[in-house]
Design an enzyme around this catalytic site. Structure first.
Site, PDB file in Angstrom:
ATOM      1  CB  ALA A 290       5.172  -3.887   0.585  1.00 38.53           C
TER       2      ALA A 290
ATOM      3  CG  ASP B 222       7.133   6.829  11.827  1.00 38.56           C
ATOM      4  OD1 ASP B 222       6.305   6.218  12.528  1.00 38.56           O
ATOM      5  OD2 ASP B 222       6.954   7.093  10.631  1.00 38.56           O
TER       6      ASP B 222
ATOM      7  CG  ASP C 200       5.311  -4.683   9.054  1.00 41.86           C
ATOM      8  OD1 ASP C 200       4.678  -5.631   9.547  1.00 41.86           O
ATOM      9  OD2 ASP C 200       4.768  -3.647   8.632  1.00 41.86           O
TER      10      ASP C 200
ATOM     11  CG  ASP D  75       2.264   3.312   4.947  1.00 44.88           C
ATOM     12  OD1 ASP D  75       1.310   2.603   4.556  1.00 44.88           O
ATOM     13  OD2 ASP D  75       3.249   2.855   5.558  1.00 44.88           O
TER      14      ASP D  75
ATOM     15  CB  SER E  90      -0.905   0.005   1.240  1.00 49.40           C
ATOM     16  OG  SER E  90      -0.123   0.095   2.421  1.00 49.40           O
TER      17      SER E  90
ATOM     18  CB  THR F  83       7.104  -8.195  19.234  1.00 51.23           C
ATOM     19  OG1 THR F  83       5.768  -7.962  18.772  1.00 51.23           O
ATOM     20  CG2 THR F  83       7.835  -9.049  18.198  1.00 51.23           C
TER      21      THR F  83
ATOM     22  N   GLY G  72       7.508  -4.609  22.157  1.00 50.37           N
ATOM     23  CA  GLY G  72       7.919  -3.232  21.933  1.00 50.37           C
ATOM     24  C   GLY G  72       9.278  -2.948  22.563  1.00 50.37           C
TER      25      GLY G  72
END
Length: 294
Positions: free
Chosen positions: A42, A237, A243, A13, A11, A211, A213
């Site tokens: 992706a 960010d 991913d 973003d 996609s 996970t 964080g």
């Protein structure tokens, strides 16, 4: 060279940076808008390719400018795009990301990603699943397609990494067929509400990798619970960090690393990824990861 297949979303973003979310009925100005290539499929494919892995992606974009942008970006990053379809009826998927104080909230418009049906996969697949060392899946394509591919890979003896994001509460039903399930802590709680986090990883040793964080990653090695710490960085960010982790983790497993070693290297890649804007903007090359010191 061992090759990985990612079947999943792609996609564009649209990242909006703002100080806060608007209240109901409120209109407010954002700081600015930026466009990046994204989609969990992706992103994971680019993560693998940046680290020197061989990877193909199977999915769909629209016959629009965004679709051209996505395919060009994948090719630029050395991701195989032979199995990417172009829909004449659906637009390229988009993700609308609100970046607030270096954290994010995301609204997804699936678009052409919803056309990735089992029938579409059969048409687009140019080589058997068994020719790949691992197949990676996520939840931004139809759930029936996930289950179709899991069944096919099991029949062909292909390892599967399933990243159940956004959360699918039925993902736990596939544990007997999966090599790895890699939810985050919140998703794990939704998939296995009957257990604590420790109980869940204990139930699926060397298979359920969760996970956490900034707290790292937890799994059970068959004897004890292991928590592999995250690397400390100043986040710009966090979009795409998960991913990046999943792509890097899969690649290191294919390269023959142990689960703990693969997690440690994937944690390092994910830490680097959050230091720049965009889901793919900070994804490191192998050289950058080797040079990284937290």
């Amino acid at each position: 060279m061992k090759k990985i297949l990612v079947v999943g979303s792609m996609s564009v973003d649209l990242t909006i940076e703002t100080q806060r979310m608007p209240e109901q009925g409120e209109t407010m100005k954002a700081e600015f808008l930026e466009l990046f290539c994204g989609g969990k499929g992706a992103n994971q494919a680019v993560s693998i390719a940046r680290l020197g892995g061989a990877v193909d992606i199977l999915g769909c974009v629209g016959s629009d400018t965004y679709g051209e942008m996505v395919i060009e970006n994948l090719r630029k990053n050395r991701v195989g795009t032979e199995m990417v379809g172009r829909s004449s009826s659906a637009l390229t998927g988009t993700a609308h990301i609100f970046l607030i104080n270096h954290d994010n909230r995301i609204v997804i418009v699936p678009g052409a990603n919803d056309t990735v049906t089992p029938e579409f996969v059969e048409v687009q697949l140019t080589r058997p699943f068994s020719s790949y060392s691992m197949v990676i899946l996520q939840n931004e394509i139809p759930s029936e397609t996930i289950r179709f591919i899991v069944k096919r890979c099991q029949e062909e003896g292909v390892p599967i990494l399933y990243n159940p994001a956004p959360a699918d509460v039925a993902a736990g039903d596939l544990m007997n067929e999966l090599t790895f399930l890699t939810p985050n802590e919140h998703e794990c709680g939704q998939i296995f509400p009957q257990w604590t986090l420790a109980e869940a990883v204990g139930k699926y040793p060397n298979q359920l990798v969760v996970t956490l964080g900034s707290k790292g990653v937890i799994f059970h090695d068959g004897q004890t619970i292991r928590c592999i710490p995250a690397y400390k960085v100043k986040a710009v960010d966090t979009t795409g960090a998960g991913d990046t982790f999943n792509g890097a983790f899969a690649l290191e497993i294919v390269r023959g690393k142990s689960i703990a070693e693969a997690i440690q290297l994937a944690n390092k890649a994910a830490a680097i990824s959050v230091t720049k804007k965009g889901a793919q903007g900070g994804m490191p090359t192998e050289y950058e990861r080797q040079q990284f010191n937290s």
